[in-house]
Write a protein that holds these residues in place. Structure first.
Motif, mmCIF file in Angstrom:
data_model
loop_
_atom_site.group_PDB
_atom_site.id
_atom_site.type_symbol
_atom_site.label_atom_id
_atom_site.label_comp_id
_atom_site.label_asym_id
_atom_site.label_seq_id
_atom_site.Cartn_x
_atom_site.Cartn_y
_atom_site.Cartn_z
ATOM 1 N N PRO A 1 -3.285 -2.589 2.202
ATOM 2 C CA PRO A 1 -2.393 -1.795 1.921
ATOM 3 C C PRO A 1 -2.273 -1.838 0.259
ATOM 4 C CG PRO A 1 -1.628 -3.550 3.070
ATOM 5 C CD PRO A 1 -2.918 -3.735 3.096
ATOM 6 N N LEU A 2 -2.124 -0.563 -0.372
ATOM 7 C CA LEU A 2 -1.894 -0.411 -1.791
ATOM 8 C C LEU A 2 -0.246 -0.259 -1.919
ATOM 9 C CD1 LEU A 2 -2.730 -0.820 -4.685
ATOM 10 C CD2 LEU A 2 -3.488 1.522 -4.685
ATOM 11 N N PRO A 3 0.641 -1.329 -2.404
ATOM 12 C CA PRO A 3 1.944 -0.769 -2.509
ATOM 13 C C PRO A 3 2.105 0.248 -3.766
ATOM 14 C CG PRO A 3 1.369 -3.150 -2.757
ATOM 15 C CD PRO A 3 0.207 -2.645 -2.720
ATOM 16 N N ALA A 4 2.945 1.264 -3.472
ATOM 17 C CA ALA A 4 3.094 2.269 -4.382
ATOM 18 C C ALA A 4 4.016 2.053 -5.579
ATOM 19 C CB ALA A 4 3.825 3.820 -3.801
ATOM 20 N N ALA A 5 3.746 2.257 -6.869
ATOM 21 C CA ALA A 5 4.418 1.813 -8.046
ATOM 22 C C ALA A 5 5.670 2.984 -8.120
ATOM 23 C CB ALA A 5 3.831 2.219 -9.381
ATOM 24 N N PRO A 6 6.872 2.386 -8.608
ATOM 25 C CA PRO A 6 7.924 3.283 -8.695
ATOM 26 C C PRO A 6 7.690 4.699 -9.408
ATOM 27 C CG PRO A 6 8.480 1.051 -9.252
ATOM 28 C CD PRO A 6 6.697 1.180 -8.963
ATOM 29 N N ALA A 7 8.183 5.716 -9.104
ATOM 30 C CA ALA A 7 7.611 6.981 -9.753
ATOM 31 C C ALA A 7 7.905 7.127 -11.300
ATOM 32 C CB ALA A 7 8.729 8.066 -9.083
ATOM 33 N N PRO A 8 8.915 6.453 -11.981
ATOM 34 C CA PRO A 8 8.927 6.361 -13.254
ATOM 35 C C PRO A 8 7.764 5.651 -14.079
ATOM 36 C CG PRO A 8 11.033 5.873 -12.341
ATOM 37 C CD PRO A 8 10.086 5.795 -11.183
ATOM 38 N N ALA A 9 7.078 4.875 -13.260
ATOM 39 C CA ALA A 9 5.962 4.051 -14.035
ATOM 40 C C ALA A 9 4.537 5.045 -13.841
ATOM 41 C CB ALA A 9 5.384 2.862 -13.128
ATOM 42 N N ARG A 10 4.749 6.173 -13.062
ATOM 43 C CA ARG A 10 3.688 6.908 -13.065
ATOM 44 C C ARG A 10 3.644 8.056 -14.112
ATOM 45 N NH1 ARG A 10 0.043 6.817 -9.011
ATOM 46 N NH2 ARG A 10 0.336 5.044 -7.434
ATOM 47 N N ALA A 11 4.748 8.843 -14.259
ATOM 48 C CA ALA A 11 4.573 9.869 -15.284
ATOM 49 C C ALA A 11 6.214 10.215 -15.643
ATOM 50 C CB ALA A 11 4.307 11.221 -14.430
ATOM 51 N N ALA A 12 6.488 10.760 -16.858
ATOM 52 C CA ALA A 12 7.723 10.924 -17.237
ATOM 53 C C ALA A 12 7.848 12.431 -16.820
ATOM 54 C CB ALA A 12 7.818 11.072 -18.487
ATOM 55 N N ARG B 1 7.423 -1.870 -1.791
ATOM 56 C CA ARG B 1 7.420 -3.113 -0.901
ATOM 57 C C ARG B 1 7.019 -4.250 -1.756
ATOM 58 N NH1 ARG B 1 4.167 -6.173 2.513
ATOM 59 N NH2 ARG B 1 2.363 -4.766 2.231
ATOM 60 N N SER B 2 7.881 -5.235 -1.895
ATOM 61 C CA SER B 2 7.608 -6.371 -2.829
ATOM 62 C C SER B 2 6.772 -7.261 -2.009
ATOM 63 C CB SER B 2 8.914 -6.861 -3.406
ATOM 64 O OG SER B 2 8.682 -8.018 -4.085
ATOM 65 N N LEU B 3 5.875 -7.731 -2.558
ATOM 66 C CA LEU B 3 5.023 -8.817 -1.854
ATOM 67 C C LEU B 3 4.913 -9.950 -2.570
ATOM 68 C CD1 LEU B 3 1.894 -6.616 -1.045
ATOM 69 C CD2 LEU B 3 3.767 -7.092 0.515
ATOM 70 N N PRO B 4 4.767 -11.161 -2.110
ATOM 71 C CA PRO B 4 4.810 -12.214 -2.467
ATOM 72 C C PRO B 4 3.739 -12.505 -3.586
ATOM 73 C CG PRO B 4 5.242 -12.666 -0.297
ATOM 74 C CD PRO B 4 4.972 -11.461 -0.443
ATOM 75 N N ARG B 5 3.841 -13.021 -4.694
ATOM 76 C CA ARG B 5 2.813 -13.036 -5.611
ATOM 77 C C ARG B 5 1.437 -14.045 -4.996
ATOM 78 N NH1 ARG B 5 5.681 -14.762 -11.282
ATOM 79 N NH2 ARG B 5 6.937 -12.782 -11.435
ATOM 80 N N VAL C 1 -4.599 2.629 -10.189
ATOM 81 C CA VAL C 1 -4.595 1.436 -9.263
ATOM 82 C C VAL C 1 -3.961 0.340 -9.863
ATOM 83 C CG1 VAL C 1 -5.887 0.041 -7.747
ATOM 84 C CG2 VAL C 1 -6.518 2.397 -7.965
ATOM 85 N N ALA C 2 -4.312 -0.091 -11.027
ATOM 86 C CA ALA C 2 -3.662 -1.344 -11.529
ATOM 87 C C ALA C 2 -2.303 -1.222 -11.887
ATOM 88 C CB ALA C 2 -4.178 -1.378 -13.083
ATOM 89 N N VAL C 3 -1.676 0.112 -12.110
ATOM 90 C CA VAL C 3 -0.123 0.436 -12.286
ATOM 91 C C VAL C 3 0.336 -0.123 -10.892
ATOM 92 C CG1 VAL C 3 1.781 1.924 -12.330
ATOM 93 C CG2 VAL C 3 -0.270 2.057 -14.131
ATOM 94 N N ASP C 4 0.038 0.399 -9.661
ATOM 95 C CA ASP C 4 0.412 0.023 -8.632
ATOM 96 C C ASP C 4 0.542 -1.497 -8.267
ATOM 97 O OD1 ASP C 4 0.996 2.496 -7.746
ATOM 98 O OD2 ASP C 4 -0.954 3.057 -7.055
ATOM 99 N N VAL C 5 -0.752 -2.016 -8.451
ATOM 100 C CA VAL C 5 -1.000 -3.551 -8.471
ATOM 101 C C VAL C 5 0.293 -4.359 -9.153
ATOM 102 C CG1 VAL C 5 -2.440 -5.727 -8.490
ATOM 103 C CG2 VAL C 5 -3.495 -3.362 -7.486
ATOM 104 N N ILE C 6 0.372 -4.055 -10.552
ATOM 105 C CA ILE C 6 1.449 -4.668 -11.351
ATOM 106 C C ILE C 6 2.869 -4.294 -10.929
ATOM 107 C CG2 ILE C 6 2.265 -4.457 -13.777
ATOM 108 C CD1 ILE C 6 -0.692 -3.798 -14.612
ATOM 109 N N ALA C 7 2.898 -3.556 -10.283
ATOM 110 C CA ALA C 7 4.377 -2.966 -9.979
ATOM 111 C C ALA C 7 4.591 -4.163 -8.497
ATOM 112 C CB ALA C 7 4.645 -1.491 -9.250
ATOM 113 N N ALA C 8 3.632 -4.278 -7.812
ATOM 114 C CA ALA C 8 3.718 -5.070 -6.617
ATOM 115 C C ALA C 8 4.076 -6.635 -6.988
ATOM 116 C CB ALA C 8 2.661 -5.028 -5.726
#
Length: 402
Positions: free
Chosen positions: A194-205, A5-9, A128-135
């Protein structure tokens, strides 16, 4: 692929999540530095020579690396926020344990617990930072790592003030409630939003990316990361001891030396993006490695405190962007799997730094042992130059710090 879910900056929710994540990065640096600057006093308290002390420090780095290997699974099972909070609480409590010891073996056992907590918060906070950065859709990871450096600076500065007046135990007993209070504040902010989830590729190959993870560029940049991590880990553990024992500086001055390194690295990381854009990754690593090599050699051989501090400034400036650049290049070459492999190699450098320098210091003195830091920095530059054809900076990398 998981939909994010894309959140406004500018949305307050995302801003507060970023603040909370930054707090945990800073907390990890603050507590670790608070312990690290008291290594000279703890060495005297347990009556250890450099060799046994190095083995005790190996217990910490070893447990940290092993914990890092399993924390990703814990984050997937229990949630990265929950693991971050739990690790922060454990770190706040376990920082007291080394100050309770009076022998090198018991110190090593206490550092196993401390290492578990530190390794856990390192991986979980980054998750956690990966999820925040993705959003956010902005490359703000360097800001989180700069917070860690500035947290370390604060911990070292406080240690420098308290060292002449307090033994390690009351010092650590002051750090514990500060850490627990920060954990409560940051934890409530993380769990209430709420913590937006990062796309799956950003988590693990995936399994199919194995060939990419072990490609030549990934291994090369992983080696550069190893040399940089070795230098940083060795400086954290041994430079305060060198300043206090070999140069004759007091514990407060030794703590200030640690703070100088953290300050220069933090400031230089804030400028890392512009340096990469203007110079390119190869020149950043080569120049940084050579500057850090020269700075370390001067700091190890001088008998002057002002000269040593000037040399430490050069060392911090040189080392600051080597590891982040190596990780970014490994990611460009092999995706998240490349970053994972390169990071593993990097932490191997942290693992072997304390005992290798301790053993050499036992035989030839600590200044000779510190020459290994200079050698590692020089090797980072040496490996980077012939690998310049492998380096790439993607347009996305130029939008923010790397």
């Amino acid at each position: 692929m998981t939909t994010t879910r894309s959140l406004p900056r500018g949305e307050p929710t995302l801003t507060r999540l970023r603040v909370a994540t930054t707090l945990f990065f800073a907390l990890g640096g603050f507590l670790f530095a608070g312990w690290a600057v008291r290594i000279p006093a703890l060495k005297e308290q347990v009556g250890a020579s450099p060799g046994p002390l190095g083995l005790a420090l190996l217990c910490m780095t070893g447990s940290a690396v092993l914990t890092m290997a399993v924390t990703g699974g814990l984050c997937r099972r229990f949630g990265s926020r929950q693991v971050t909070i739990a690790a922060a609480a454990l770190l706040s409590v376990s920082v007291v344990l080394p100050a309770l010891t009076h022998s090198a073996p018991v110190l090593g056992l206490s550092l196993i617990v401390f290492g578990i907590a530190y390794g856990g918060i390192d991986v979980a906070a980054n998750s956690v930072a990966v999820d925040v950065i993705a959003a956010l859709r902005r490359p703000v990871m360097p800001g989180f790592h700069a917070a860690n450096s500035f947290g370390s600076l604060a911990g070292a500065a406080l240690g420098g003030v308290l060292a002449p007046h307090l033994t390690p135990l009351p010092h650590m007993l002051l750090l514990m409630p500060v850490g627990l209070a920060a954990t409560v504040v940051g934890g409530r902010m993380l769990m209430a939003l709420p913590l937006p989830a990062a796309p799956a590729p950003a988590r693990a190959a995936g399994v199919g990316s194995l060939a990419r993870r072990v490609s030549v560029p990934v291994v090369v940049f992983g080696l550069i990361g190893l040399f940089a991590a070795y230098s940083q880990g060795a400086l954290d553990n041994w430079m305060p001891l060198h300043l206090s024992e070999d140069i004759g500086a007091g514990q407060a001055v030794a703590a200030a030396g640690y703070a100088v390194i953290q300050l220069t690295m933090g400031l230089m990381r804030l400028a890392g993006s512009r340096l990469l854009e203007r110079l390119g990754p190869t020149r950043v690593v080569v120049t940084g490695g050579l500057v850090a090599c020269a700075g370390t050699l001067v700091a190890a051989q001088t008998n002057s405190v002002p000269v040593a501090f000037a040399a430490l400034v050069a060392t911090g400036l040189g080392l600051a962007n080597i590891f982040p650049t190596a990780m970014a290049q490994a990611g460009a070459a092999g995706g998240p799997g490349g970053i994972a492999l390169a990071a593993t190699l990097g932490y191997c450098g942290i693992l072997v730094a304390p005992p290798s320098i301790g053993l050499l210091a036992d035989a030839f003195g600590l200044p000779a042992g510190l020459s290994l830091i200079a050698l590692a920095a020089a090797l980072a530059a040496l490996v980077s130059w012939p690998a310049r054809s492998l380096a790439t900076v993607r347009p996305a990398d130029r939008k923010g710090p790397t």
